[in-house]
Design a protein around this motif. Structure first.
Motif, PDB file in Angstrom:
ATOM      1  N   ARG A 144       0.853  -0.831   0.198  1.00  8.47           N
ATOM      2  CA  ARG A 144      -0.307   0.082  -0.464  1.00  8.47           C
ATOM      3  C   ARG A 144       0.712   1.015   0.055  1.00  8.47           C
ATOM      4  NH1 ARG A 144      -3.139  -4.715   1.016  1.00  8.47           N
ATOM      5  NH2 ARG A 144      -4.795  -4.598   0.501  1.00  8.47           N
ATOM      6  N   VAL A 145       2.108   1.168  -0.364  1.00  7.21           N
ATOM      7  CA  VAL A 145       2.947   2.261  -0.528  1.00  7.21           C
ATOM      8  C   VAL A 145       1.980   2.889  -1.484  1.00  7.21           C
ATOM      9  CG1 VAL A 145       5.164   3.309  -0.947  1.00  7.21           C
ATOM     10  CG2 VAL A 145       4.686   1.443   0.840  1.00  7.21           C
ATOM     11  N   PRO A 146       2.552   4.148  -1.793  1.00  6.79           N
ATOM     12  CA  PRO A 146       1.566   4.603  -3.133  1.00  6.79           C
ATOM     13  C   PRO A 146       2.583   4.592  -4.444  1.00  6.79           C
ATOM     14  CG  PRO A 146       0.877   5.818  -1.390  1.00  6.79           C
ATOM     15  CD  PRO A 146       2.120   5.592  -0.887  1.00  6.79           C
ATOM     16  N   ALA A 147       4.279   4.587  -4.279  1.00  8.90           N
ATOM     17  CA  ALA A 147       5.134   4.813  -4.573  1.00  8.90           C
ATOM     18  C   ALA A 147       4.839   3.325  -5.938  1.00  8.90           C
ATOM     19  CB  ALA A 147       6.803   5.544  -4.534  1.00  8.90           C
ATOM     20  N   ILE A 309      10.093  10.532  -9.781  1.00  7.00           N
ATOM     21  CA  ILE A 309       8.631  10.543  -9.624  1.00  7.00           C
ATOM     22  C   ILE A 309       8.547  11.388  -8.174  1.00  7.00           C
ATOM     23  CG2 ILE A 309       6.320   9.831 -10.503  1.00  7.00           C
ATOM     24  CD1 ILE A 309       7.543   8.057 -12.161  1.00  7.00           C
ATOM     25  N   LEU A 310       7.909  12.193  -8.000  1.00  3.39           N
ATOM     26  CA  LEU A 310       6.719  12.136  -6.826  1.00  3.39           C
ATOM     27  C   LEU A 310       5.604  11.882  -6.479  1.00  3.39           C
ATOM     28  CD1 LEU A 310       7.267  13.441  -3.646  1.00  3.39           C
ATOM     29  CD2 LEU A 310       7.056  15.428  -4.842  1.00  3.39           C
ATOM     30  N   VAL A 311       5.984  11.044  -6.246  1.00  6.43           N
ATOM     31  CA  VAL A 311       4.314   9.669  -5.747  1.00  6.43           C
ATOM     32  C   VAL A 311       3.448  10.861  -4.774  1.00  6.43           C
ATOM     33  CG1 VAL A 311       3.390   7.840  -5.701  1.00  6.43           C
ATOM     34  CG2 VAL A 311       5.580   8.100  -6.256  1.00  6.43           C
ATOM     35  N   ASN A 312       2.715  11.878  -5.319  1.00  4.27           N
ATOM     36  CA  ASN A 312       1.599  12.639  -4.316  1.00  4.27           C
ATOM     37  C   ASN A 312       0.587  13.055  -5.226  1.00  4.27           C
ATOM     38  OD1 ASN A 312       4.706  13.756  -2.387  1.00  4.27           O
ATOM     39  ND2 ASN A 312       3.735  12.100  -1.242  1.00  4.27           N
ATOM     40  N   GLU A 313       0.338  12.900  -6.472  1.00  9.86           N
ATOM     41  CA  GLU A 313      -0.426  13.329  -7.391  1.00  9.86           C
ATOM     42  C   GLU A 313      -1.642  12.898  -7.494  1.00  9.86           C
ATOM     43  OE1 GLU A 313      -0.307  16.241  -9.431  1.00  9.86           O
ATOM     44  OE2 GLU A 313       1.780  16.397  -8.626  1.00  9.86           O
ATOM     45  N   PRO A 314      -2.603  13.864  -7.728  1.00  6.74           N
ATOM     46  CA  PRO A 314      -4.015  12.471  -7.184  1.00  6.74           C
ATOM     47  C   PRO A 314      -4.436  11.760  -8.073  1.00  6.74           C
ATOM     48  CG  PRO A 314      -4.436  15.335  -7.130  1.00  6.74           C
ATOM     49  CD  PRO A 314      -3.112  14.821  -7.868  1.00  6.74           C
ATOM     50  N   GLU A 315      -3.383  11.517  -9.632  1.00  7.00           N
ATOM     51  CA  GLU A 315      -3.908  10.282 -10.368  1.00  7.00           C
ATOM     52  C   GLU A 315      -3.198   9.014  -9.371  1.00  7.00           C
ATOM     53  OE1 GLU A 315      -4.876  14.583 -11.735  1.00  7.00           O
ATOM     54  OE2 GLU A 315      -2.919  13.732 -11.250  1.00  7.00           O
ATOM     55  N   HIS A 316      -2.186   9.080  -8.502  1.00  7.72           N
ATOM     56  CA  HIS A 316      -1.406   7.993  -7.960  1.00  7.72           C
ATOM     57  C   HIS A 316      -2.529   7.533  -7.216  1.00  7.72           C
ATOM     58  CE1 HIS A 316       2.236  10.549  -9.170  1.00  7.72           C
ATOM     59  NE2 HIS A 316       1.775   9.297 -10.032  1.00  7.72           N
ATOM     60  N   PRO A 317      -1.942   6.346  -6.847  1.00  9.04           N
ATOM     61  CA  PRO A 317      -2.110   5.591  -5.544  1.00  9.04           C
ATOM     62  C   PRO A 317      -2.662   5.849  -4.706  1.00  9.04           C
ATOM     63  CG  PRO A 317      -1.486   3.839  -7.304  1.00  9.04           C
ATOM     64  CD  PRO A 317      -0.797   6.049  -7.477  1.00  9.04           C
ATOM     65  N   TYR A 318      -4.129   5.820  -3.776  1.00 13.05           N
ATOM     66  CA  TYR A 318      -4.513   6.371  -2.735  1.00 13.05           C
ATOM     67  C   TYR A 318      -4.317   8.133  -2.481  1.00 13.05           C
ATOM     68  CZ  TYR A 318      -3.976   1.324  -1.318  1.00 13.05           C
ATOM     69  OH  TYR A 318      -3.958   0.117  -1.726  1.00 13.05           O
ATOM     70  N   TRP A 323      -3.075  15.345   0.986  1.00 13.61           N
ATOM     71  CA  TRP A 323      -3.691  16.118   1.098  1.00 13.61           C
ATOM     72  C   TRP A 323      -3.253  16.752  -0.451  1.00 13.61           C
ATOM     73  CZ3 TRP A 323      -4.285  16.049   5.632  1.00 13.61           C
ATOM     74  CH2 TRP A 323      -3.839  15.802   6.605  1.00 13.61           C
ATOM     75  N   PRO A 324      -2.557  17.805  -0.232  1.00  9.52           N
ATOM     76  CA  PRO A 324      -2.449  18.213  -2.217  1.00  9.52           C
ATOM     77  C   PRO A 324      -1.324  18.291  -2.408  1.00  9.52           C
ATOM     78  CG  PRO A 324      -3.586  20.742  -0.294  1.00  9.52           C
ATOM     79  CD  PRO A 324      -2.648  19.509   0.136  1.00  9.52           C
ATOM     80  N   GLN A 325      -0.669  18.020  -3.994  1.00  5.72           N
ATOM     81  CA  GLN A 325       0.724  17.451  -4.784  1.00  5.72           C
ATOM     82  C   GLN A 325       1.402  18.722  -3.818  1.00  5.72           C
ATOM     83  OE1 GLN A 325      -2.105  19.288  -6.035  1.00  5.72           O
ATOM     84  NE2 GLN A 325      -2.875  18.745  -8.256  1.00  5.72           N
ATOM     85  N   GLY A 326       2.661  17.541  -3.848  1.00  3.84           N
ATOM     86  CA  GLY A 326       4.266  17.299  -2.887  1.00  3.84           C
ATOM     87  C   GLY A 326       4.166  17.351  -1.304  1.00  3.84           C
ATOM     88  N   HIS A 327       2.823  17.620  -1.405  1.00  3.61           N
ATOM     89  CA  HIS A 327       2.802  16.956   0.379  1.00  3.61           C
ATOM     90  C   HIS A 327       2.978  15.304   0.636  1.00  3.61           C
ATOM     91  CE1 HIS A 327       1.710  20.815  -0.130  1.00  3.61           C
ATOM     92  NE2 HIS A 327       1.161  21.644   1.153  1.00  3.61           N
ATOM     93  N   ARG A 340      -8.631   0.159   4.330  1.00  2.00           N
ATOM     94  CA  ARG A 340      -9.900   0.558   4.319  1.00  2.00           C
ATOM     95  C   ARG A 340     -10.022  -0.478   2.779  1.00  2.00           C
ATOM     96  NH1 ARG A 340      -8.987   2.005  -1.920  1.00  2.00           N
ATOM     97  NH2 ARG A 340      -9.791   2.787  -2.500  1.00  2.00           N
ATOM     98  N   ASP A 341      -8.316  -1.188   2.614  1.00  3.39           N
ATOM     99  CA  ASP A 341      -8.594  -1.607   1.247  1.00  3.39           C
ATOM    100  C   ASP A 341      -9.188  -3.351   2.156  1.00  3.39           C
ATOM    101  OD1 ASP A 341      -7.241  -0.563  -1.022  1.00  3.39           O
ATOM    102  OD2 ASP A 341      -5.630  -1.594  -0.233  1.00  3.39           O
ATOM    103  N   PHE A 342      -9.205  -2.882   3.631  1.00  5.38           N
ATOM    104  CA  PHE A 342      -9.694  -4.769   3.953  1.00  5.38           C
ATOM    105  C   PHE A 342     -11.359  -3.675   4.179  1.00  5.38           C
ATOM    106  CE2 PHE A 342     -10.676  -6.892   8.250  1.00  5.38           C
ATOM    107  CZ  PHE A 342     -10.552  -8.634   7.598  1.00  5.38           C
ATOM    108  N   LEU A 343     -11.560  -2.810   4.624  1.00  7.10           N
ATOM    109  CA  LEU A 343     -12.725  -2.741   5.107  1.00  7.10           C
ATOM    110  C   LEU A 343     -13.697  -2.869   3.340  1.00  7.10           C
ATOM    111  CD1 LEU A 343     -12.438   0.242   7.559  1.00  7.10           C
ATOM    112  CD2 LEU A 343     -14.011  -2.215   7.988  1.00  7.10           C
ATOM    113  N   LEU A 344     -13.252  -2.717   2.691  1.00 10.81           N
ATOM    114  CA  LEU A 344     -13.894  -2.486   1.651  1.00 10.81           C
ATOM    115  C   LEU A 344     -14.182  -3.646   1.068  1.00 10.81           C
ATOM    116  CD1 LEU A 344     -12.466   0.215  -1.170  1.00 10.81           C
ATOM    117  CD2 LEU A 344     -14.464   0.249   0.929  1.00 10.81           C
ATOM    118  N   ALA A 345     -13.242  -4.393   1.450  1.00  9.55           N
ATOM    119  CA  ALA A 345     -13.996  -6.193   0.535  1.00  9.55           C
ATOM    120  C   ALA A 345     -14.482  -6.658   1.720  1.00  9.55           C
ATOM    121  CB  ALA A 345     -12.013  -6.495   0.629  1.00  9.55           C
ATOM    122  N   VAL A 346     -14.428  -6.475   3.043  1.00  8.95           N
ATOM    123  CA  VAL A 346     -15.463  -7.270   3.774  1.00  8.95           C
ATOM    124  C   VAL A 346     -17.669  -6.234   3.465  1.00  8.95           C
ATOM    125  CG1 VAL A 346     -16.739  -6.862   5.902  1.00  8.95           C
ATOM    126  CG2 VAL A 346     -13.725  -7.174   5.892  1.00  8.95           C
TER     127      VAL A 346
END
Length: 397
Positions: A144-147, A309-318, A323-327, A340-346
């Motif tokens: 679940r690390v976005p990068a 690639i700084l993986v903080n854009e809204p298009e990136h996973p999670y 926060w806003p881009q770059g945060h 989150r993923d576990f609750l959605l599966a349940v």
């Protein structure tokens, strides 16, 4: 579809078992997930620990409504729907199997168990429970690390072409000091193994998860550099490894190397991953977890080079939930994503990933590394879990 096991007219009740390092990390995730993600309603009902005073203090601090010292009575409560197991590995099998048989959804920390036999029993219980709508998942939080989630997407999209080989090294130094005290993590009867099960399991899971391929054979070496550690009654023998090395043969004609150490002086929590393909390469280091290095070898040679690639854009996973881009986000957010993923599966009645079957497969790789090390790095086959359980080990979905 929506799970038939969602309670009617009340939030899901959650119990967590264990309140030390992982219990704190998981509690933080439960406390924060609904503030950022759209998940089913739930309540942090009860935190379980062995010491009544310590667990009561932790429950108040971490947002749990109450505390208890008897996990057996807690999992039988009608107001408990989810059991999150953060206890040491030697307790995983007994608690998870009992919880599944009681009809509770189960999230359990990695590694799944301390032995292949225990892990297989857990997977069998999970398969039986799943037939009744009860879900289970093992907590390899680095998925679940976005990068790393982005890296998986790029590989699946073919941006690296044919993946040829992977290098993964998970290095820590908390045992570099010869006077570091004895703990349950250094005893085979409680920990199962040392750096191998503790952190190499993460590296092996990433090698398989990112590439979508499976380890089929290994060669391994294990070393214990400090044979005795100071305990309550004097020096005690260390019965697990300080460091592990393995070469992995995989489906897809991929080769991989994995290194893990808890005596790598100066390395605090560095999981470095390098993936090399015919059309490009990726690099990642957990100590810079918001960044992914990507080389596109389809560009003209004069333009090639790794780009950050700084993986903080809204298009990136999670990332859109935060926060806003770059945060940048931190290590603790991976557990929030996991919950989150576990609750959605349940909620949806779907199989969470990684499954207990995935956990068994990892356990079999770890056992093969140990067997190879005993036999002086003999090539050792990893038995298949798919044929026996009738449940495919899941990588790409």
């Amino acid at each position: 579809m929506t799970s038939s096991l969602l309670p009617s007219g009340r939030p899901l009740g959650v119990a967590a078992i264990g309140h030390a390092f992982m219990g704190k990390a998981h509690s933080n995730a439960w406390r924060n997930v609904a503030s950022f993600f759209d998940v089913p309603a739930f309540e942090q009902k009860v935190l379980v620990g062995r010491d009544a005073s310590a667990v009561a203090e932790a429950a108040a601090k971490y947002g749990w409504a109450e505390s208890d010292t008897d996990w057996r009575s807690v999992i039988l409560r009608d107001d408990i729907d989810i059991v999150d197991i953060c206890a040491p590995g030697w307790m995983h099998a007994e608690i998870a199997i009992a919880a599944l048989e009681a009809g509770k959804h189960v999230l359990v920390e990695k590694p799944l168990a301390n032995s292949v036999g225990e892990a297989e029993l857990m997977a069998e219980a999970a398969a039986s429970a799943r037939a009744k709508g009860v879900q289970s998942m093992i907590g390899f939080n680095y998925r679940r690390v976005p990068a790393l989630a982005l890296a998986r997407e790029l590989i699946a999209e073919g941006r690296l072409g044919t993946v040829r080989h992977v290098r993964a090294a998970y290095l820590q130094d908390w045992l570099s000091d010869v006077d570091a005290p004895m703990s349950w993590r250094l005893r085979k009867e409680t920990a199962g193994s040392g750096a191998l099960g503790d952190i190499a399991s993460h590296a092996i899971d990433q090698v398989q998860h990112l590439t979508g391929q499976t380890v089929t054979e290994v060669t391994g070496t294990l070393r214990t550099f400090v044979a005795e550690r100071p305990g309550a009654g004097g020096l005690e023998k260390v019965t697990v490894d300080d460091a592990a090395w393995a070469t992995l043969g995989m489906t897809g004609n991929i080769s991989a190397s994995v290194e893990a150490s808890r005596v790598a002086t100066g390395k605090k929590n560095s999981l470095k991953i390098e993936i090399y393909g015919s059309l490009g390469s990726l690099t990642f280091d957990l100590e810079n977890l918001n960044e992914l290095g990507f080389l596109d070898a389809t560009l003209p040679v004069r333009e090639q080079g790794f780009r950050r690639i700084l993986v903080n854009e809204p298009e990136h996973p999670y990332a859109a939930a935060w926060w806003p881009q770059g945060h940048i986000i931190g290590w603790e957010h991976t557990f929030t994503h996991q919950v989150r993923d576990f609750l959605l599966a349940v909620r949806d009645g779907s199989q969470p990933s990684p499954s207990f079957a995935d956990g068994v497969q990892i356990q079999r790789v770890l056992a093969a590394v140990e067997e190879s090390a005993r036999n002086r790095s003999t090539v050792t086959t990893v038995p298949s879990f798919v044929r026996e359980m009738g449940e495919a080990v899941s990588h790409f979905h």
